[in-house]
Design a protein around this motif. Structure first.
Motif, PDB file in Angstrom:
ATOM      1  N   GLY A  59       0.672  -1.251   0.022  1.00  0.00           N
ATOM      2  CA  GLY A  59       0.057  -0.063   0.103  1.00  0.00           C
ATOM      3  C   GLY A  59       0.838   1.296  -0.135  1.00  0.00           C
ATOM      4  N   ILE A  60       1.849   1.219   0.657  1.00  0.00           N
ATOM      5  CA  ILE A  60       2.726   2.527   0.945  1.00  0.00           C
ATOM      6  C   ILE A  60       3.638   2.685  -0.546  1.00  0.00           C
ATOM      7  CG2 ILE A  60       4.859   3.520   1.951  1.00  0.00           C
ATOM      8  CD1 ILE A  60       3.938   2.107   4.646  1.00  0.00           C
ATOM      9  N   GLY A  61       3.700   1.514  -1.030  1.00  0.00           N
ATOM     10  CA  GLY A  61       4.468   1.738  -2.465  1.00  0.00           C
ATOM     11  C   GLY A  61       3.740   2.116  -3.333  1.00  0.00           C
ATOM     12  N   GLY A  62       2.507   1.631  -3.423  1.00  0.00           N
ATOM     13  CA  GLY A  62       1.459   2.122  -4.490  1.00  0.00           C
ATOM     14  C   GLY A  62       1.109   3.654  -4.047  1.00  0.00           C
ATOM     15  N   ALA A  63       0.763   4.042  -3.073  1.00  0.00           N
ATOM     16  CA  ALA A  63       0.555   5.454  -2.427  1.00  0.00           C
ATOM     17  C   ALA A  63       1.955   6.174  -3.051  1.00  0.00           C
ATOM     18  CB  ALA A  63       0.435   5.786  -1.143  1.00  0.00           C
ATOM     19  N   PHE A  64       3.047   5.957  -3.072  1.00  0.00           N
ATOM     20  CA  PHE A  64       4.428   6.542  -3.238  1.00  0.00           C
ATOM     21  C   PHE A  64       4.417   6.741  -4.716  1.00  0.00           C
ATOM     22  CE2 PHE A  64       8.746   6.596  -4.412  1.00  0.00           C
ATOM     23  CZ  PHE A  64       8.887   8.000  -3.836  1.00  0.00           C
ATOM     24  N   THR A  65       4.287   5.559  -5.308  1.00  0.00           N
ATOM     25  CA  THR A  65       4.230   5.464  -6.864  1.00  0.00           C
ATOM     26  C   THR A  65       3.221   6.514  -7.738  1.00  0.00           C
ATOM     27  OG1 THR A  65       5.264   3.262  -6.755  1.00  0.00           O
ATOM     28  CG2 THR A  65       4.293   4.100  -8.996  1.00  0.00           C
ATOM     29  N   ALA A  66       1.976   6.233  -7.155  1.00  0.00           N
ATOM     30  CA  ALA A  66       0.831   7.065  -7.747  1.00  0.00           C
ATOM     31  C   ALA A  66       0.977   8.366  -7.260  1.00  0.00           C
ATOM     32  CB  ALA A  66      -0.392   6.615  -7.035  1.00  0.00           C
ATOM     33  N   GLY A  67       1.502   8.893  -6.151  1.00  0.00           N
ATOM     34  CA  GLY A  67       1.809  10.408  -5.739  1.00  0.00           C
ATOM     35  C   GLY A  67       2.809  11.013  -6.644  1.00  0.00           C
ATOM     36  N   VAL A  68       4.087  10.329  -6.897  1.00  0.00           N
ATOM     37  CA  VAL A  68       5.023  11.001  -7.540  1.00  0.00           C
ATOM     38  C   VAL A  68       4.719  10.996  -9.099  1.00  0.00           C
ATOM     39  CG1 VAL A  68       7.444  10.280  -8.640  1.00  0.00           C
ATOM     40  CG2 VAL A  68       6.931   9.988  -6.231  1.00  0.00           C
ATOM     41  N   VAL A  69       4.011   9.865  -9.662  1.00  0.00           N
ATOM     42  CA  VAL A  69       3.821  10.002 -11.049  1.00  0.00           C
ATOM     43  C   VAL A  69       2.646  10.907 -11.231  1.00  0.00           C
ATOM     44  CG1 VAL A  69       2.704   8.464 -13.063  1.00  0.00           C
ATOM     45  CG2 VAL A  69       4.639   7.701 -11.607  1.00  0.00           C
ATOM     46  N   GLY A  70       1.505  10.789 -10.378  1.00  0.00           N
ATOM     47  CA  GLY A  70       0.400  11.910 -10.715  1.00  0.00           C
ATOM     48  C   GLY A  70       0.524  13.273 -10.524  1.00  0.00           C
ATOM     49  N   GLN A  71       1.544  13.591  -9.510  1.00  0.00           N
ATOM     50  CA  GLN A  71       1.697  14.853  -9.244  1.00  0.00           C
ATOM     51  C   GLN A  71       2.594  15.341 -10.408  1.00  0.00           C
ATOM     52  OE1 GLN A  71       2.699  15.827  -5.141  1.00  0.00           O
ATOM     53  NE2 GLN A  71       1.033  14.477  -4.515  1.00  0.00           N
ATOM     54  N   ALA A  72       3.679  14.629 -10.748  1.00  0.00           N
ATOM     55  CA  ALA A  72       4.422  15.178 -11.844  1.00  0.00           C
ATOM     56  C   ALA A  72       4.021  15.338 -13.517  1.00  0.00           C
ATOM     57  CB  ALA A  72       5.741  13.814 -12.064  1.00  0.00           C
ATOM     58  N   LEU A  73       2.791  14.432 -13.401  1.00  0.00           N
ATOM     59  CA  LEU A  73       2.003  14.711 -14.542  1.00  0.00           C
ATOM     60  C   LEU A  73       1.254  15.752 -14.550  1.00  0.00           C
ATOM     61  CD1 LEU A  73       1.904  11.040 -15.820  1.00  0.00           C
ATOM     62  CD2 LEU A  73       3.575  12.733 -16.835  1.00  0.00           C
ATOM     63  N   GLY A  74       0.771  15.909 -13.298  1.00  0.00           N
ATOM     64  CA  GLY A  74      -0.213  17.337 -13.254  1.00  0.00           C
ATOM     65  C   GLY A  74      -1.579  16.756 -13.274  1.00  0.00           C
ATOM     66  N   TRP A  75      -1.867  15.494 -12.758  1.00  0.00           N
ATOM     67  CA  TRP A  75      -3.222  14.746 -12.800  1.00  0.00           C
ATOM     68  C   TRP A  75      -4.103  15.311 -11.623  1.00  0.00           C
ATOM     69  CZ3 TRP A  75      -1.215   9.099 -14.239  1.00  0.00           C
ATOM     70  CH2 TRP A  75      -1.113   9.250 -15.541  1.00  0.00           C
ATOM     71  N   TYR A  76      -3.482  15.661 -10.373  1.00  0.00           N
ATOM     72  CA  TYR A  76      -3.841  15.829  -9.346  1.00  0.00           C
ATOM     73  C   TYR A  76      -2.787  16.541  -8.353  1.00  0.00           C
ATOM     74  CZ  TYR A  76      -2.178  11.361  -8.057  1.00  0.00           C
ATOM     75  OH  TYR A  76      -1.365  10.086  -7.747  1.00  0.00           O
ATOM     76  N   GLN A  77      -3.411  16.899  -7.244  1.00  0.00           N
ATOM     77  CA  GLN A  77      -2.500  17.696  -6.209  1.00  0.00           C
ATOM     78  C   GLN A  77      -2.610  16.720  -5.099  1.00  0.00           C
ATOM     79  OE1 GLN A  77      -0.418  20.351  -6.868  1.00  0.00           O
ATOM     80  NE2 GLN A  77      -1.310  20.142  -8.868  1.00  0.00           N
ATOM     81  N   ALA A  78      -1.555  16.994  -4.023  1.00  0.00           N
ATOM     82  CA  ALA A  78      -1.572  16.286  -2.756  1.00  0.00           C
ATOM     83  C   ALA A  78      -2.958  16.497  -1.860  1.00  0.00           C
ATOM     84  CB  ALA A  78      -0.308  16.635  -1.837  1.00  0.00           C
ATOM     85  N   GLY A  79      -3.503  15.557  -1.418  1.00  0.00           N
ATOM     86  CA  GLY A  79      -4.574  15.620  -0.636  1.00  0.00           C
ATOM     87  C   GLY A  79      -5.969  15.308  -1.352  1.00  0.00           C
ATOM     88  N   GLU A  80      -5.955  15.172  -2.657  1.00  0.00           N
ATOM     89  CA  GLU A  80      -7.081  15.108  -3.487  1.00  0.00           C
ATOM     90  C   GLU A  80      -7.698  13.602  -3.753  1.00  0.00           C
ATOM     91  OE1 GLU A  80      -6.935  16.660  -7.556  1.00  0.00           O
ATOM     92  OE2 GLU A  80      -6.212  18.630  -6.857  1.00  0.00           O
ATOM     93  N   GLY A  81      -8.757  13.348  -3.848  1.00  0.00           N
ATOM     94  CA  GLY A  81      -9.569  11.821  -3.675  1.00  0.00           C
ATOM     95  C   GLY A  81      -8.799  10.974  -5.011  1.00  0.00           C
ATOM     96  N   ALA A  82      -8.560  11.776  -5.948  1.00  0.00           N
ATOM     97  CA  ALA A  82      -8.047  11.063  -7.093  1.00  0.00           C
ATOM     98  C   ALA A  82      -6.730  10.291  -6.797  1.00  0.00           C
ATOM     99  CB  ALA A  82      -7.905  11.954  -8.201  1.00  0.00           C
ATOM    100  N   GLY A  83      -5.929  10.859  -5.741  1.00  0.00           N
ATOM    101  CA  GLY A  83      -4.847  10.249  -5.316  1.00  0.00           C
ATOM    102  C   GLY A  83      -4.814   8.886  -4.598  1.00  0.00           C
TER     103      GLY A  83
END
Length: 81
Positions: free
Chosen positions: A36-60
């Motif tokens: 779970g931590i690995g998934g959250a970290f991976t999604a956070g790095v990729v999603g925020q780097a590509l501008g899909w969402y910001q930290a704290g959003e439900g999409a994360g």
């Protein structure tokens, strides 16, 4: 308190990923949390780097579960060999 929340959310994300992924992986509590931590970290790095969402959003959270499922599939493939 941040580490405790990371562990709790990692466990929840790992559990959801294991429930949604077909098949059975024999993973204990610690591996589920790490998944779970690995998934959250991976999604956070990729999603925020590509501008899909910001930290704290439900999409994360949704992206974290998807990334954890991808990691679970990779784990299963490595474990088979």
């Amino acid at each position: 308190m941040g580490i405790i929340w990371t562990i709790i959310l990692g466990f929840i994300i790992g559990l959801i990923a294991k429930l949604l992924h077909p098949g059975k992986e024999n993973m204990g509590f610690i591996m589920t949390v790490l998944l779970g931590i690995g998934g959250a970290f991976t999604a956070g790095v990729v999603g925020q780097a590509l501008g899909w969402y910001q930290a704290g959003e439900g999409a994360g959270f949704i992206a974290s579960v998807i990334a954890a499922i991808v990691l679970l599939v990779i784990y299963g493939k490595i474990r088979q060999k």
